[in-house]
Design an enzyme around this catalytic site. Structure first.
Site, PDB file in Angstrom:
ATOM      1  N   GLU A  26       0.429  -8.466   0.117  1.00 21.44           N
ATOM      2  CA  GLU A  26       0.743  -8.206  -1.289  1.00 21.44           C
ATOM      3  C   GLU A  26       2.223  -8.355  -1.587  1.00 21.44           C
ATOM      4  O   GLU A  26       2.611  -8.884  -2.627  1.00 21.44           O
ATOM      5  CB  GLU A  26       0.275  -6.803  -1.704  1.00 21.44           C
ATOM      6  CG  GLU A  26      -1.226  -6.683  -1.948  1.00 21.44           C
ATOM      7  CD  GLU A  26      -2.016  -6.379  -0.685  1.00 21.44           C
ATOM      8  OE1 GLU A  26      -1.404  -6.322   0.413  1.00 21.44           O
ATOM      9  OE2 GLU A  26      -3.238  -6.178  -0.792  1.00 21.44           O
TER      10      GLU A  26
ATOM     11  N   HIS B  35      -8.714   4.740  -2.192  1.00 22.06           N
ATOM     12  CA  HIS B  35      -9.194   3.639  -3.020  1.00 22.06           C
ATOM     13  C   HIS B  35      -9.646   4.084  -4.411  1.00 22.06           C
ATOM     14  O   HIS B  35     -10.427   3.402  -5.051  1.00 22.06           O
ATOM     15  CB  HIS B  35     -10.378   2.940  -2.342  1.00 22.06           C
ATOM     16  CG  HIS B  35     -10.012   2.164  -1.121  1.00 22.06           C
ATOM     17  ND1 HIS B  35      -9.724   2.745   0.072  1.00 22.06           N
ATOM     18  CD2 HIS B  35      -9.872   0.822  -0.923  1.00 22.06           C
ATOM     19  CE1 HIS B  35      -9.443   1.811   0.976  1.00 22.06           C
ATOM     20  NE2 HIS B  35      -9.521   0.641   0.399  1.00 22.06           N
TER      21      HIS B  35
END
Lengths: 358, 345
Positions: free
Chosen positions: B76, B145
């Site tokens: 990322e 998450h």
């Protein structure tokens, strides 16, 4: 020290060699003046000087075509000047003035000049690597024949961004050359105390990328290697790592005397024995350039820096009613207009009325 | 880390004429903008060959090729930064981050780089980049998450942050984000992907950044929310009317930075009561900001303290009853609304 083949003949013509010499001297004079002005409180913030590293900055920038891109970390004065940013615009930026190349908003660490394709001057260690990689991606997408030179210090190679960027550049065949300026110390921590693989260029192999080490104080050697690897990036879309071994004479920043972690003898060994400017001066003399000619170049560089300091001191400070200038693209003001009600005290005057997206 | 595709079989076929899911609306906007402008390209994990972790980019690689729908390694920091670099020289990258939770590993690029370029370089260079990513909770995805950090980004000068709540807004605002010259974080939401709504494919209009919407008109209370919290708030408003006889207005922020306080204030001036709802933790969150703005802009108009509902302030647990208890569900919104309306606290 060199892992590459050095050429027998000087790689460039005399005019060009004199121009490079001038650029190195200009960089040294600029840094000397910057330190003086910092101590006189004309320059604030951090100020990272690169005295001693001139062959590396001038030599690698010499390998760039006019159309290529340059991205650096925060020790960027010498690279900016070598790329053709005027000493006046650079010094005015250090002074925080409107005439600065970032209009006084960036300071010492954030020089840039879009016309010269110098895309900053970045302040977070290794943060510029993904961005330089992205510029190389943009070049590929636009189908252009250009390369990116991305400078970093050897202290940056233990960041994840280094690994991630090299992987992406190699995976996607991007035209970027990562220049590791190895001046032996990341702030005060020596390479040996920071890197399990202190021969930084070898790390390129982990990404099946070409890597090589050059004597960063030998201008001709630096030019030869950077030209070759930037050509290869531009023409063959192959990334590479160049590790230039050099030394910074001053501390990490002007606030650091640079003596807590290294000896005076070590500094003298480099500054007196291996100075890149003295070395190139000798070479030029040996090839027939007169002392008078060299002194004229040196005087000219000194005068240019003096004029830059005068210009910076005379330049206007940015107006407070432009506090939010540049933060958002022109036209954004209308998007923010409905954010005014209930703003924190003074905020409307400080940002909305002060150039926000105007 | 696993991202399970949530596209439901036959989802597209279920949509009637003029109706599409949030997911399809995003895809439509991407397709339209890519067809319009060669500089627009999509980049992220699993966006191409895999057809998108949540199937948002499904079919786009076939249509536009692997150069414009570019699969990335799990990096990322590198590919968000690469988006910034490409944008600085005129590309218009749309970077997909699998979920907002993973954007944290690229936080330096978003906050220290993308958000700084415009101001720090004196307005000399811009970053016309979009980062799209879903937040949200509710599928037992657990602590790492299930987070919503909308407020972190909305509190960062230099960024623009959009978080629409219905398919039509998703399409028009994503198009606006792609055409905008600044870095835009476009926040989506996992459960919202299958929400359906009217979208007129013939209407190619571009959304207005910084403009909230009155998602439902009412006169007794203003609920202020964004993204999936707006979907829940609309459900709560329905219950409040049907079962309790209250007329509740729902203000859908759509844009967090810039924030349309004007529309919020107009609503609260009308209803005299405000309830702020978000999916994230309310402390130091989006609702903190909204509440502060309301108390300043509408001090004389308030008949009750501004109330807030958000995620319970714990790392989200796995066990279903615990997860449900922590979520800002419709029942909690209804209860908070009644407390604000009736003065119980």
């Amino acid at each position: 020290m060199s892992e590459s083949v050095t050429t027998e003949e000087p790689p460039v013509g005399t005019e060009e060699r004199l121009s490079h010499y001038r650029s190195m001297v200009l960089s040294r004079e600029f840094e000397t003046a910057a330190e003086r002005q910092y101590k006189a409180a004309k320059i604030g913030g951090y100020c990272h000087l690169s005295s001693g590293q001139e062959a590396t900055s001038v030599g690698t920038v010499a390998g760039l075509d006019q159309d290529d891109y340059l991205v650096t970390g925060y020790r960027c004065h010498g690279f900016a000047l070598a790329r053709g940013v005027s000493a006046k615009a650079a010094m005015a930026e250090l002074f925080g003035r409107e005439d600065g190349c970032a209009h006084g908003r960036g300071g010492s660490m954030h020089l840039l000049d879009v016309e010269k394709k110098f895309y900053g001057g970045w302040g977070i260690v290794a943060g510029q690597l993904p961005i330089a990689t992205g510029i190389a991606l943009g070049i590929v997408r636009q189908g252009r024949s250009q390369a990116v030179l991305c400078e970093l210090g050897e202290g940056a190679v233990n960041m994840g961004a280094w690994h991630e960027s090299l992987n992406l550049a190699a995976l996607w065949d991007l035209p970027v050359v990562f220049l590791v300026v190895n001046n032996s110390y990341g702030m005060g921590t020596s390479v040996d105390r920071a890197s399990a693989e202190p021969e930084i260029f070898r790390r390129a192999a982990a990404h099946r990328m070409h890597g090589e080490r050059v004597d960063g104080n030998d201008l001709d050697e630096v030019i030869e290697a950077s030209r070759r690897l930037l050509d290869r990036a531009r023409l063959d879309r192959r990334p590479a790592v160049i590790e230039a071994v050099t030394y910074r004479y001053r501390g990490h920043s002007v606030a650091d005397a640079g003596l807590a972690y290294r000896s005076k003898e070590e500094i003298a060994d480099w500054s007196e024995g291996r100075d890149p400017i003295a070395r190139q001066r000798l070479r030029l003399q040996e090839s027939g350039v007169t002392v008078e000619d060299l002194e004229a170049i040196e005087d000219e560089a000194r005068s240019e820096v003096e004029a830059a300091v005068e210009h910076a001191a005379a330049s206007a400070e940015p107006s407070v009613d432009q506090l939010a200038h540049g933060m958002y693209a022109p036209g954004s003001a209308a998007q923010f207009e409905r954010m005014r009600p209930g703003s924190p005290f003074g905020e409307e005057a400080l940002t909305f009325d002060a150039g926000l997206g105007a | 880390m696993t991202a399970q595709a949530q596209a439901e079989p036959g989802e597209a076929a279920v949509s009637g004429p003029g109706t599409m899911t949030f997911r399809e609306a995003i895809r439509l906007a991407l397709r339209e903008e890519m067809a319009r402008d060669e500089q627009v390209f999509v980049m992220g994990e699993e966006v191409g060959l895999f057809d998108g972790s949540y199937k948002v980019t499904s079919g786009l690689m076939d249509e536009f090729g692997p150069d414009r729908v570019r699969d990335t390694p799990i990096s990322e920091e590198a590919f968000v930064g690469a988006g910034i670099g490409a944008a600085m020289i005129g590309e218009r990258p749309v970077v997909e981050i699998m979920t907002l939770n993973f954007l944290l590993v690229a936080m330096d690029q978003v906050v220290n780089h993308a958000a700084k370029v415009g101001a720090m370089f004196g307005g000399e260079v811009r970053v016309p980049m979009v980062i799209r990513t879903p937040n949200g909770a509710g599928n037992q995805l657990t602590a790492q998450h299930s987070q919503s950090f909308d407020g972190w980004f909305a509190g960062t000068p230099g960024l623009k942050v959009l978080a629409p709540a219905n398919p039509a807004d998703a399409r028009s605002l994503l198009k606006a984000a792609i055409r905008d010259d600044d870095p835009v974080l476009f926040i989506e939401n996992l459960p919202i992907y299958k929400e359906k709504g009217e979208v007129d494919p013939g209407d190619d209009s571009i959304g207005e950044i910084g403009l909230a919407a009155i998602a439902r008109e009412g006169s007794d209370l203003s609920i202020v929310s964004h993204s999936f919290a707006t979907v829940r708030s609309l459900q709560a408003a329905e219950i409040l009317e049907r079962e309790h006889g209250y007329s509740v207005e729902v203000v859908d922020l759509r844009s967090l930075r810039p924030l349309d306080v004007a529309t919020v204030a107009d609503s609260v001036v009308k209803t005299n009561r405000a309830l702020c709802v978000e999916e994230g933790w309310p402390s130091f969150g989006v609702t903190s900001e909204i509440a502060a703005r309301i108390q300043k802009a509408c001090f004389d108009d308030l008949d009750a303290p501004v109330e807030r509902v958000g995620m319970a302030e714990v790392p989200l647990p796995y066990a279903k009853p615990l997860e449900l208890a922590a979520m800002p569900g419709t029942d909690r919104i209804v209860a908070a609304a009644i407390a604000t309306l009736e003065g119980a606290r």
